[in-house]
Design a protein around this motif. Structure first.
Motif, short mmCIF file in Angstrom:
data_model
loop_
_atom_site.label_atom_id
_atom_site.label_comp_id
_atom_site.label_asym_id
_atom_site.label_seq_id
_atom_site.Cartn_x
_atom_site.Cartn_y
_atom_site.Cartn_z
N PHE A 277 -29.22 34.17 22.19
CA PHE A 277 -30.36 33.64 23.46
C PHE A 277 -30.94 31.71 23.55
CE2 PHE A 277 -34.41 32.77 24.92
CZ PHE A 277 -33.69 33.26 26.43
N VAL A 278 -31.75 32.08 21.86
CA VAL A 278 -31.96 30.80 21.35
C VAL A 278 -31.43 30.25 21.18
CG1 VAL A 278 -33.70 30.24 19.36
CG2 VAL A 278 -33.63 31.89 20.30
N THR A 279 -29.72 29.62 20.43
CA THR A 279 -29.47 28.58 19.90
C THR A 279 -28.54 28.54 21.98
OG1 THR A 279 -28.53 29.66 18.60
CG2 THR A 279 -26.87 28.06 19.36
N ALA A 280 -28.19 29.16 22.28
CA ALA A 280 -27.65 29.00 23.88
C ALA A 280 -28.29 28.32 24.40
CB ALA A 280 -27.07 29.66 25.09
N GLU A 281 -29.65 28.55 24.67
CA GLU A 281 -31.22 27.03 25.66
C GLU A 281 -31.69 26.44 24.90
OE1 GLU A 281 -31.86 28.85 28.97
OE2 GLU A 281 -30.52 30.05 28.70
N LEU A 282 -31.55 26.23 23.61
CA LEU A 282 -32.21 24.72 23.09
C LEU A 282 -31.60 23.85 23.21
CD1 LEU A 282 -32.70 25.97 19.10
CD2 LEU A 282 -34.42 24.93 20.88
#
Length: 545
Positions: A277-282
């Protein structure tokens, strides 16, 4: 390369390029040294560079002095401030809280920061992350108030108070892009309020320690002793002088780190160690209300460099400059940190190093055919000097070899339709001989007007003189006429006088600030609007002559 570093870095270089299939691998160290030759001296500040290619050992180089007073050389362990490269760390913390359900990216910011005024429209956390909130930039507001950064101590509380005083926005949230450090300071405050911990503690627990970023911390107390920190410098005709960020504002900047730690951070993002999630949303690019996607994501910019996907950000704080980029398809990572102030363009230098590691770009696609070829006379009507009505940024347009070009920059605009021109970064639409609107691919929109000679008589110029007050900036300007020219000074700082040039009727500018006088229905001067890159049309009311 300095003798004190040759053995350490040379071994790293040989190990790296024994594995990596980089172009001209054997010549890479010498080519890097050539790029940084200007800073390879003990009597000047300089830079630390770290690169990684295809999973091989990291390659480091260091140039110049970390401390000119004590003769300390820069080395791979030198700590620098990363400027706006810091924003991606703040964004990651926000996204971690979102993944845990402690906040929502579409939440109204006032839910967490009720001190902000109600502007009649909600500002979301996602809009803070993507610089589409419309919030005025606090650093530009501080300049307008007469106290730019490095001239006084600022804290998180100060920035919050500045933001809370603003009675209006630059634009309706979500409709445009305007880079705002205010938004990222507010995000840092939100992280602290939601997590119940200081930004320093939550960052250490959730990012720095787990990823092994052992030399990374926030500058939340500028008086703290930081081992191996480089002093930041600027230069003038008298030589170098210190230019340090002596404030406690963090979130938008303020990250102290090393090139090795930044490479480790890039590795973590490439490997998805922060989670899916964090990787994609960044890396999720922002979308404006009209459906346009813009290249700014969440503390990261997504673009193309010579045809290769580039995920990057640069930074500048006081005399520090930084550049961090990765090219995931080619497994290339670049970290560059410098303390040489205005002498360094970190992004340009970093990309020159990247070009040594990236494959040679293929043939560029043929240029798109022009949809229209304006008559020469029509092109000539667009030539001249133009200025942004919001920020005073000027453009000199000229006709060269039958094409409209930006003088001194060499940018060429292709004609797409009558009155519509395009370059790689923007579309320029003329709505008459004296006005055009420039829409940038990053979501900015700027209205330009033609610079027109105006020769006001003494009485006409004197009618602009008076005192002007802004409660939003907490500043009062004294406007006077000196030697036939307008002079602008803060009422409590009469020795610091701006002498703006005429742009058109009632409109003046210095290189970075625009002053536009406002008249009432009777033609009497009633106020003044001041603009800078991150502040549009800040009103000052006339309070006396």
């Amino acid at each position: 390369m300095p003798l004190w570093a040759a053995g350490l870095f040379g071994l790293c270089a040989l190990l790296q390029f024994a594995k990596a299939d980089a172009p001209d691998a054997a010549d890479f160290p010498a080519k890097v040294d050539a790029i940084f030759r200007k800073w390879n001296r003990a009597d000047a500040p300089g830079c630390a560079l770290g690169t990684e290619h295809d999973g091989g050992p990291r390659f480091f180089r260091a140039y110049g002095s970390a401390d000119l007073e004590h003769g300390v050389a820069i080395d791979p362990g030198t700590v620098f401030e990363a400027g706006s490269v810091s924003k991606q760390f703040t964004a990651a913390l926000v996204l971690m809280l979102a993944e845990q359900g402690k906040l929502g990216l579409d939440d109204d910011v006032r839910r967490y920061i009720p001190e902000l005024p109600d502007y009649g429209t909600r500002i979301t956390i996602a809009e803070l992350l993507g610089h589409t909130s419309g919030l005025r930039d606090w650093e530009d507001l501080a300049e307008i108030a007469g106290w730019p950064r490095t001239t006084r101590l600022y804290t998180q509380k100060d920035v919050l108070e500045i933001a809370a005083r603003q009675e209006s926005l630059n634009f309706r949230p979500g409709t445009e892009y305007s880079y705002s450090n205010t938004g990222y300071v507010l995000l840092a405050i939100i992280v602290e309020r939601v997590s119940g911990e200081s930004l320093a503690k939550v960052s250490s627990e959730r990012i720095f320690a787990p990823l092994g970023l052992l030399h990374t911390r926030w500058r939340d107390d500028f008086r703290s002793v930081v081992k191996a920190r480089a002093v930041a410098y600027d230069a003038d005709s008298n030589g170098y002088h210190q230019l340090m960020p002596f404030d406690d504002v963090i979130g938008s900047g303020g990250l102290l780190t090393t090139t090795g730690d930044l490479l480790a951070w890039n590795d973590a993002l490439d490997a998805g160690r922060l989670g899916r999630f964090v990787t994609a949303e960044l890396q999720r690019e922002s979308t404006l209300a009209d459906g346009r996607d813009i290249p700014y994501a969440r503390g990261l910019e997504i673009s193309s460099h010579h045809g290769f996907r580039e995920i990057w950000h640069d930074g500048e704080t006081a005399g520090y400059e930084a550049f961090l980029a990765r090219y995931p398809g080619e497994h290339v990572s670049i970290a560059l940190l410098c303390n040489a102030g205005g002498e360094v363009d970190a992004a340009s230098l970093g990309r020159k190093v990247a070009d040594l590691l990236l494959p040679a770009p293929g043939a560029l696609p043929p240029a798109s055919p022009e949809a229209a070829t304006p008559p020469a006379g029509q092109l000539d009507s667009y030539a001249g000097t133009w200025f942004s009505v919001r920020t005073a940024v000027q453009m000199q347009l000229e006709v060269r070899e039958g094409r409209l070009q930006r003088a001194s920059h060499g940018d060429t605009f292709s004609a797409m339709a009558p009155g519509i021109f395009r370059d790689i970064d923007s579309t320029m639409t003329f709505t008459g001989r004296d006005r055009f609107v420039r829409d940038f691919v990053d979501g900015r929109r700027a209205e330009f007007r033609r610079v027109r000679a105006w020769h006001p008589g003494p009485d006409e110029l004197s009618s602009l003189a008076g005192r002007y007050r802004s409660e939003e900036a907490l500043a009062t300007y004294d406007v006077s006429v000196v030697g036939g020219r307008l002079a602008v000074a803060r009422d409590d700082r009469q020795w610091d006088v701006a002498r703006p040039d005429i742009l058109s009727v009632d409109t003046f500018s210095t290189p970075r600030t625009i002053y536009r006088f406002v008249r009432d229905s009777s033609g009497k001067v009633a106020g003044l609007e001041v603009g800078r890159l991150g502040v549009y049309d800040l009103p000052f009311r006339r309070v006396g002559d």
